[in-house]
Design an enzyme around this catalytic site. Structure first.
Site, PDB file in Angstrom:
ATOM      1  NE  ARG A 132      -4.145  73.037  55.492  1.00  0.00           N
ATOM      2  CZ  ARG A 132      -5.290  72.855  56.161  1.00  0.00           C
ATOM      3  NH1 ARG A 132      -5.621  73.652  57.164  1.00  0.00           N
ATOM      4  NH2 ARG A 132      -6.119  71.891  55.829  1.00  0.00           N
ATOM      5  CE  LYS A 188      -5.181  68.286  57.169  1.00  0.00           C
ATOM      6  NZ  LYS A 188      -5.532  68.648  58.546  1.00  0.00           N
ATOM      7  CD  GLU A 204      -3.273  72.240  65.799  1.00  0.00           C
ATOM      8  OE1 GLU A 204      -4.436  72.067  65.401  1.00  0.00           O
ATOM      9  OE2 GLU A 204      -2.295  72.283  65.057  1.00  0.00           O
TER      10      GLU A 204
END
Ligand SMILES: *Cc1c(COP(=O)(O)O)cnc(C)c1O
Length: 337
Positions: A80, A183, A219
């Site tokens: 990620r 992220k 989210e």
């Protein structure tokens, strides 16, 4: 073993022995360095400080029932971070370097991995910073990769407790073609205002909706959302959702339990049809959602004050793997000691 009061640590920074660093310059990464220095020296014109050219990761090491220390799915976090780096045009750390840095940071800070009984764990924070000195807005060909750690307390003291969530359209967390799926720290910057407002109003979390129609769930704070109904684990799919490692693991465990798994757009209107709902992420694994208030329509959905049976089973299965109480049939853990 460190003399920390393991039962009373929260989620804050606690100094440990060492952190790991590597530098990217002239097209290659340096060897990993380990240092007890908690500071980085940076030029005032370093691009990560001005233009948000940075990304991070978060994962945990657990001391198991058998005394061994396990890192959970570190390779997923490595991949990620690579995806984040690519989208931000930052130098991409290799999976190998990422995993090695995490392993060694745990090994060299072993006395800070909390004892099994405490329910606490060692949180690892890998960080990638664009370290080019420049004033213009452009990609950074230099970078600093670092991994530090801090012991953190259990998310829920005295057992899992359902949280109160608010739907608020005051702020969009991420745009469909933005950076919501990586992220990047900037995503947090664009959720801080609504998060603070929610806290002021007495809610734990903001439910973010899609930025186009404000109709679909994205989210829940800095965690993914899932709902349970009719033997199905349902989780939203969207290009602006961060692919959570916890959610990915829960989807697998749900399948193992014989549930159906659906990844698809989930409209706000569908919330009332779930028998259970939760937020999932590394911090808590699962935060069961007790109620959701839509601040604009005043619609209120209650899932009750108890943790639902499916959420509890999913939580226990994941925790059992992390703490070595269940066989790691999916090969998710890396044993450090
Ligand atoms: C980190 C993060 C999550 C949770 O991901 P995990 O890999 O499960 O810890 C979910 N949503 C956002 C926005 C995040 O930053």
């Amino acid at each position: 073993m460190s003399t920390l009061d393991w039962n009373n640590i929260g989620f804050g920074y606690i100094k440990t022995n060492v952190n790991a660093r590597a530098y990217f310059a002239d097209g290659k990464w340096s060897e990993l360095e380990f240092t007890d220095d908690e500071y980085i020296k940076m030029h005032i014109s370093t691009t990560c400080l001005h233009y948000g050219l940075q990304c991070f990761e978060g994962l945990k090491a657990f001391r198991g029932e058998d005394g061994r220390v396990r890192l959970f799915r570190v390779d997923e976090n490595a991949k990620r971070m690579q995806a984040s780096a690519r989208k931000l045009c930052l130098p991409v750390p290799s999976v190998e370097m990422f995993v090695k840095a995490c392993r060694e940071v745990v090994e060299r800070n072993m006395e800070f991995v909390p004892p099994y009984e405490s329910g606490a764990s060692l949180y690892l924070r890998p960080l990638l910073l664009g370290s080019q000195i420049d004033l213009g807005v452009k990609a950074s060909p230099e970078a600093l990769f670092l991994v530090f750690c801090s012991p953190v307390g259990p998310y829920f003291k005295g057992g899992m407790a359902p949280i109160k969530v608010i739907i608020d359209r005051v702020q969009d967390r991420a745009a469909p073609r933005g950076t919501g799926d990586i992220k990047a720290g900037g995503n947090y910057a664009s959720s801080i205002l609504s998060g603070e407002k929610a806290h002021t109003l007495g809610y734990s979390n903001v439910m973010y909706l899609d930025a186009v129609e404000h109709k679909y769930i994205e989210e829940c704070g800095a965690a993914n959302f899932f709902g349970i109904k009719d033997g199905t684990y349902v989780t939203p799919k969207s290009p602006s959702i961060l692919p959570s490692v916890t959610n990915k693991s829960l989807r697998q465990l749900a399948q193992d339990m014989g549930l159906k798994v659906e990844e698809r757009p989930v409209a706000v209107d569908e919330l009332s049809s779930f028998s259970e709902a939760g937020a999932c992420g590394t911090a808590a694994v699962i935060s069961p959602i007790g109620s959701i208030l839509d601040i604009d329509t005043n619609e209120f959905i209650s899932y009750g004050d108890e943790v639902g049976p499916v959420s509890l089973e999913l939580y226990n299965r994941l925790r059992d793997i992390q703490y070595g109480r269940a066989e790691d049939v999916h090969g998710w853990t890396t044993i450090i000691e």
